[in-house]
Design a protein around this motif. Structure first.
Motif, PDB file in Angstrom:
ATOM      1  N   ALA A 144       0.876  -1.175   0.000  1.00 35.53           N
ATOM      2  CA  ALA A 144       0.000   0.000   0.000  1.00 35.53           C
ATOM      3  C   ALA A 144       0.909   1.220   0.000  1.00 35.53           C
ATOM      4  CB  ALA A 144      -0.912   0.017   1.230  1.00 35.53           C
ATOM      5  N   TYR A 145       0.338   2.402  -0.253  1.00 30.61           N
ATOM      6  CA  TYR A 145       1.150   3.618  -0.199  1.00 30.61           C
ATOM      7  C   TYR A 145       0.342   4.740   0.436  1.00 30.61           C
ATOM      8  CZ  TYR A 145      -1.378   5.763  -4.142  1.00 30.61           C
ATOM      9  OH  TYR A 145      -2.353   6.324  -4.940  1.00 30.61           O
ATOM     10  N   PHE A 146       1.075   5.652   1.056  1.00 29.14           N
ATOM     11  CA  PHE A 146       0.470   6.820   1.694  1.00 29.14           C
ATOM     12  C   PHE A 146       1.074   8.079   1.075  1.00 29.14           C
ATOM     13  CE2 PHE A 146       0.700   3.983   5.713  1.00 29.14           C
ATOM     14  CZ  PHE A 146      -0.458   3.296   5.344  1.00 29.14           C
ATOM     15  N   ALA A 147       0.244   9.070   0.782  1.00 27.62           N
ATOM     16  CA  ALA A 147       0.747  10.351   0.290  1.00 27.62           C
ATOM     17  C   ALA A 147       1.413  11.106   1.434  1.00 27.62           C
ATOM     18  CB  ALA A 147      -0.397  11.178  -0.290  1.00 27.62           C
ATOM     19  N   ARG A 148       2.396  11.907   1.074  1.00 26.75           N
ATOM     20  CA  ARG A 148       3.059  12.768   2.062  1.00 26.75           C
ATOM     21  C   ARG A 148       2.720  14.221   1.737  1.00 26.75           C
ATOM     22  NH1 ARG A 148       9.114  10.142   2.125  1.00 26.75           N
ATOM     23  NH2 ARG A 148       9.271  11.073   4.182  1.00 26.75           N
ATOM     24  N   GLY A 149       2.662  15.043   2.756  1.00 29.40           N
ATOM     25  CA  GLY A 149       2.327  16.445   2.545  1.00 29.40           C
ATOM     26  C   GLY A 149       3.339  17.118   1.633  1.00 29.40           C
ATOM     27  N   PRO A 150       2.890  17.871   0.617  1.00 30.07           N
ATOM     28  CA  PRO A 150       3.843  18.545  -0.268  1.00 30.07           C
ATOM     29  C   PRO A 150       4.649  19.593   0.488  1.00 30.07           C
ATOM     30  CG  PRO A 150       1.611  19.345  -0.662  1.00 30.07           C
ATOM     31  CD  PRO A 150       1.496  18.189   0.273  1.00 30.07           C
ATOM     32  N   ARG A 151       5.862  19.833   0.044  1.00 30.71           N
ATOM     33  CA  ARG A 151       6.735  20.814   0.673  1.00 30.71           C
ATOM     34  C   ARG A 151       6.419  22.202   0.120  1.00 30.71           C
ATOM     35  NH1 ARG A 151      11.094  17.709   3.114  1.00 30.71           N
ATOM     36  NH2 ARG A 151      12.294  19.616   3.488  1.00 30.71           N
ATOM     37  N   ASP A 152       6.264  23.172   1.020  1.00 29.92           N
ATOM     38  CA  ASP A 152       5.985  24.563   0.648  1.00 29.92           C
ATOM     39  C   ASP A 152       7.072  25.469   1.201  1.00 29.92           C
ATOM     40  OD1 ASP A 152       3.503  24.257  -0.761  1.00 29.92           O
ATOM     41  OD2 ASP A 152       2.490  23.948   1.156  1.00 29.92           O
ATOM     42  N   LEU A 153       7.211  26.635   0.580  1.00 30.42           N
ATOM     43  CA  LEU A 153       8.217  27.622   0.977  1.00 30.42           C
ATOM     44  C   LEU A 153       7.590  28.675   1.887  1.00 30.42           C
ATOM     45  CD1 LEU A 153      11.080  28.905   0.505  1.00 30.42           C
ATOM     46  CD2 LEU A 153      10.014  30.194  -1.359  1.00 30.42           C
ATOM     47  N   ASN A 211       9.174  23.204   3.920  1.00 26.32           N
ATOM     48  CA  ASN A 211       8.781  21.972   4.595  1.00 26.32           C
ATOM     49  C   ASN A 211       7.286  21.735   4.382  1.00 26.32           C
ATOM     50  OD1 ASN A 211      10.575  20.211   6.235  1.00 26.32           O
ATOM     51  ND2 ASN A 211      11.312  22.166   7.037  1.00 26.32           N
ATOM     52  N   PRO A 212       6.798  20.540   4.686  1.00 26.05           N
ATOM     53  CA  PRO A 212       5.345  20.303   4.650  1.00 26.05           C
ATOM     54  C   PRO A 212       4.630  21.116   5.728  1.00 26.05           C
ATOM     55  CG  PRO A 212       6.565  18.235   4.601  1.00 26.05           C
ATOM     56  CD  PRO A 212       7.548  19.307   4.958  1.00 26.05           C
ATOM     57  N   LEU A 213       3.340  21.332   5.537  1.00 23.65           N
ATOM     58  CA  LEU A 213       2.551  22.131   6.473  1.00 23.65           C
ATOM     59  C   LEU A 213       2.601  21.576   7.894  1.00 23.65           C
ATOM     60  CD1 LEU A 213      -0.716  23.047   4.512  1.00 23.65           C
ATOM     61  CD2 LEU A 213       1.400  24.363   4.757  1.00 23.65           C
ATOM     62  N   ALA A 214       2.591  20.259   8.030  1.00 24.81           N
ATOM     63  CA  ALA A 214       2.594  19.665   9.372  1.00 24.81           C
ATOM     64  C   ALA A 214       3.835  20.070  10.151  1.00 24.81           C
ATOM     65  CB  ALA A 214       2.494  18.147   9.272  1.00 24.81           C
ATOM     66  N   ASN A 229       4.106  30.110   0.827  1.00 25.19           N
ATOM     67  CA  ASN A 229       4.014  30.161  -0.634  1.00 25.19           C
ATOM     68  C   ASN A 229       3.824  28.732  -1.145  1.00 25.19           C
ATOM     69  OD1 ASN A 229       4.942  33.117  -0.831  1.00 25.19           O
ATOM     70  ND2 ASN A 229       6.570  32.138   0.357  1.00 25.19           N
ATOM     71  N   LYS A 230       2.718  28.464  -1.785  1.00 26.53           N
ATOM     72  CA  LYS A 230       2.326  27.083  -2.116  1.00 26.53           C
ATOM     73  C   LYS A 230       3.080  26.565  -3.340  1.00 26.53           C
ATOM     74  CE  LYS A 230      -2.012  26.038  -1.468  1.00 26.53           C
ATOM     75  NZ  LYS A 230      -3.498  26.072  -1.566  1.00 26.53           N
ATOM     76  N   THR A 231       4.403  26.472  -3.156  1.00 22.05           N
ATOM     77  CA  THR A 231       5.253  25.961  -4.232  1.00 22.05           C
ATOM     78  C   THR A 231       5.006  24.479  -4.490  1.00 22.05           C
ATOM     79  OG1 THR A 231       6.962  25.719  -2.535  1.00 22.05           O
ATOM     80  CG2 THR A 231       7.098  27.654  -3.964  1.00 22.05           C
ATOM     81  N   GLU A 232       4.667  23.740  -3.449  1.00 25.02           N
ATOM     82  CA  GLU A 232       4.400  22.292  -3.566  1.00 25.02           C
ATOM     83  C   GLU A 232       5.458  21.634  -4.453  1.00 25.02           C
ATOM     84  OE1 GLU A 232       0.299  22.170  -4.857  1.00 25.02           O
ATOM     85  OE2 GLU A 232      -0.428  22.552  -2.823  1.00 25.02           O
ATOM     86  N   HIS A 233       6.725  22.001  -4.178  1.00 23.78           N
ATOM     87  CA  HIS A 233       7.815  21.623  -5.073  1.00 23.78           C
ATOM     88  C   HIS A 233       8.206  20.155  -4.970  1.00 23.78           C
ATOM     89  CE1 HIS A 233       9.304  23.522  -1.374  1.00 23.78           C
ATOM     90  NE2 HIS A 233      10.246  22.599  -1.377  1.00 23.78           N
ATOM     91  N   VAL A 234       7.883  19.510  -3.857  1.00 17.21           N
ATOM     92  CA  VAL A 234       8.105  18.063  -3.763  1.00 17.21           C
ATOM     93  C   VAL A 234       6.817  17.396  -3.302  1.00 17.21           C
ATOM     94  CG1 VAL A 234       9.402  16.176  -2.707  1.00 17.21           C
ATOM     95  CG2 VAL A 234      10.557  18.333  -3.204  1.00 17.21           C
ATOM     96  N   ARG A 235       6.246  16.611  -4.186  1.00 13.62           N
ATOM     97  CA  ARG A 235       5.152  15.713  -3.816  1.00 13.62           C
ATOM     98  C   ARG A 235       5.748  14.315  -3.741  1.00 13.62           C
ATOM     99  NH1 ARG A 235       0.159  17.614  -3.975  1.00 13.62           N
ATOM    100  NH2 ARG A 235      -0.204  19.624  -4.990  1.00 13.62           N
ATOM    101  N   SER A 236       5.382  13.567  -2.741  1.00 12.59           N
ATOM    102  CA  SER A 236       5.999  12.248  -2.598  1.00 12.59           C
ATOM    103  C   SER A 236       5.051  11.289  -1.898  1.00 12.59           C
ATOM    104  CB  SER A 236       7.314  12.366  -1.808  1.00 12.59           C
ATOM    105  OG  SER A 236       7.075  12.889  -0.521  1.00 12.59           O
ATOM    106  N   TRP A 237       5.430  10.034  -1.928  1.00  6.61           N
ATOM    107  CA  TRP A 237       4.647   9.022  -1.225  1.00  6.61           C
ATOM    108  C   TRP A 237       5.593   8.084  -0.498  1.00  6.61           C
ATOM    109  CZ3 TRP A 237       5.587   8.782  -6.452  1.00  6.61           C
ATOM    110  CH2 TRP A 237       6.088   7.588  -6.982  1.00  6.61           C
ATOM    111  N   ILE A 238       5.008   7.253   0.331  1.00  2.00           N
ATOM    112  CA  ILE A 238       5.778   6.303   1.125  1.00  2.00           C
ATOM    113  C   ILE A 238       5.008   4.986   1.139  1.00  2.00           C
ATOM    114  CG2 ILE A 238       4.722   6.847   3.373  1.00  2.00           C
ATOM    115  CD1 ILE A 238       7.707   6.923   4.448  1.00  2.00           C
ATOM    116  N   TYR A 239       5.721   3.879   1.218  1.00  6.19           N
ATOM    117  CA  TYR A 239       5.071   2.569   1.124  1.00  6.19           C
ATOM    118  C   TYR A 239       4.899   1.903   2.491  1.00  6.19           C
ATOM    119  CZ  TYR A 239       5.855   2.312  -3.981  1.00  6.19           C
ATOM    120  OH  TYR A 239       5.837   2.533  -5.343  1.00  6.19           O
TER     121      TYR A 239
END
Length: 325
Positions: A144-153, A211-214, A229-239
């Motif tokens: 399975a995989y889980f989304a991770r919070g996108p990184r913002d500036l 960093n992510p919002l959390a 600033n919602k750059t959302e420059h890294v979207r990632s997931w984890i298994y």
């Protein structure tokens, strides 16, 4: 089996009493699942959901014991333990590139334009290739995989285009890819330990961080930064992964039960994830931060060459494909 909410009180009470007094049945197999998140994290709550589903679907024959807060070991130690057969399960991501190079695709800046684009990639041919390589090279099976919070500036002024980054002194993790990408975008990136970031923002050593919002919330960056600033420059997931040795000890029937339980946990975690994003944004706004939409396409276009220069030859064609989508 779930108990319907409209059951009368005395039936529910009787069932609870019976469960409390009935002797516990010993499981035929116990799976140990260790991870790094704390007890409130959606990953941990999803792990507990997974354990509950496995117990239900196997009639209690398989018990999943969940160990948060690295109490079973750190991420790399758990991966090594799974390969040796001393650990059954963990939650892991791009660290797997130490064995399976394609796992680096889990966290490439600007490779995924949206959560939907990322989901399509994970569930499509690219995701299948990543999973096959992890199974083959690391002897670990993603289920399975889980989304991770996108990184913002974060910063103390609005940033909407790469041009706004000129002269911006910002903290980045000590990762060459991150340093080179932010240099290409026009900022002045400075590698720094996370523990030093708040004080450095406070005293003006740096102007910004990402960093992510959390993490922005938990680190109280709202006290020293005014804008997200919602750059959302890294979207990632984890298994969510299981040792191939453990997987092969399961019957086909139990493999099916484990896989179905993992997919239910995945859906459950996604709901928690989306809720946490909304709650974190609301909290930061209530505590004085302004959220700024950015020209994501302009950022991605300017970062592209630096990203491609920092990825391995094996995954570069895939990253080029993702940028082109």
């Amino acid at each position: 089996m779930t108990i319907k909410r409209n059951l009368t009180g005395w039936i529910a009470a009787g069932l609870a009493a019976a469960l409390m007094t009935a002797p516990a049945l010993a499981a035929d197999m116990t799976l140990k699942l260790g991870h790094l998140a704390n007890e409130e994290n959606p990953w941990h709550l999803a792990s507990l959901k997974f354990a509950e589903e496995v117990a239900m679907r196997t009639g209690g024959r398989i018990e999943v014991q969940v160990f948060p807060n690295e109490s079973l070991g750190k991420e790399i130690d758990l991966i090594n333990g799974m390969q040796l057969g001393t650990v059954d399960m963990t939650i892991t991501g791009e660290s797997l590139q130490n064995w399976a190079p394609r796992a680096a695709l889990l966290a490439v800046p600007y490779a995924y334009k949206s959560l939907e684009h990322m989901d399509e990639t994970v569930n499509g041919p690219i995701g299948q290739e990543i999973e096959y390589q992890i199974i083959e090279k690391a002897q670990i099976r993603p289920i399975a995989y889980f989304a991770r919070g996108p990184r913002d500036l974060t910063s103390n002024r609005p940033i909407t285009t790469p041009d706004d980054l000129q002269g911006l002194k910002m903290r980045v993790p000590n990762v060459p890819l991150f340093v080179d990408v932010w240099k290409a975008l026009g900022a002045q990136p400075t590698p720094m330990a996370f523990s030093e970031v708040f004080t450095s923002l406070q005293n003006g050593t740096i102007d910004a961080q990402e960093n992510p919002l959390a993490l922005i919330r938990s680190a109280n960056f709202n006290e020293v930064q005014s804008h997200v600033n919602k750059t959302e420059h890294v979207r990632s997931w984890i298994y969510l992964v299981i040792s191939e040795q453990t997987w092969n000890r399961l019957s086909v029937e139990d493999q099916t039960a484990v896989r179905e339980s993992a997919l239910i946990a995945q859906e459950y975690e996604r709901g928690l994830f989306l809720q946490s994003l909304a709650e974190d944004q609301a909290y930061l706004e209530e505590h004085g931060m302004t959220f700024v939409d950015v020209d994501g396409a302009a950022f991605a276009a300017k970062a592209r060459d630096a990203v491609l220069a920092n990825v391995s030859d094996e995954i570069r064609p895939v990253v080029e494909q993702l940028f082109a989508e």
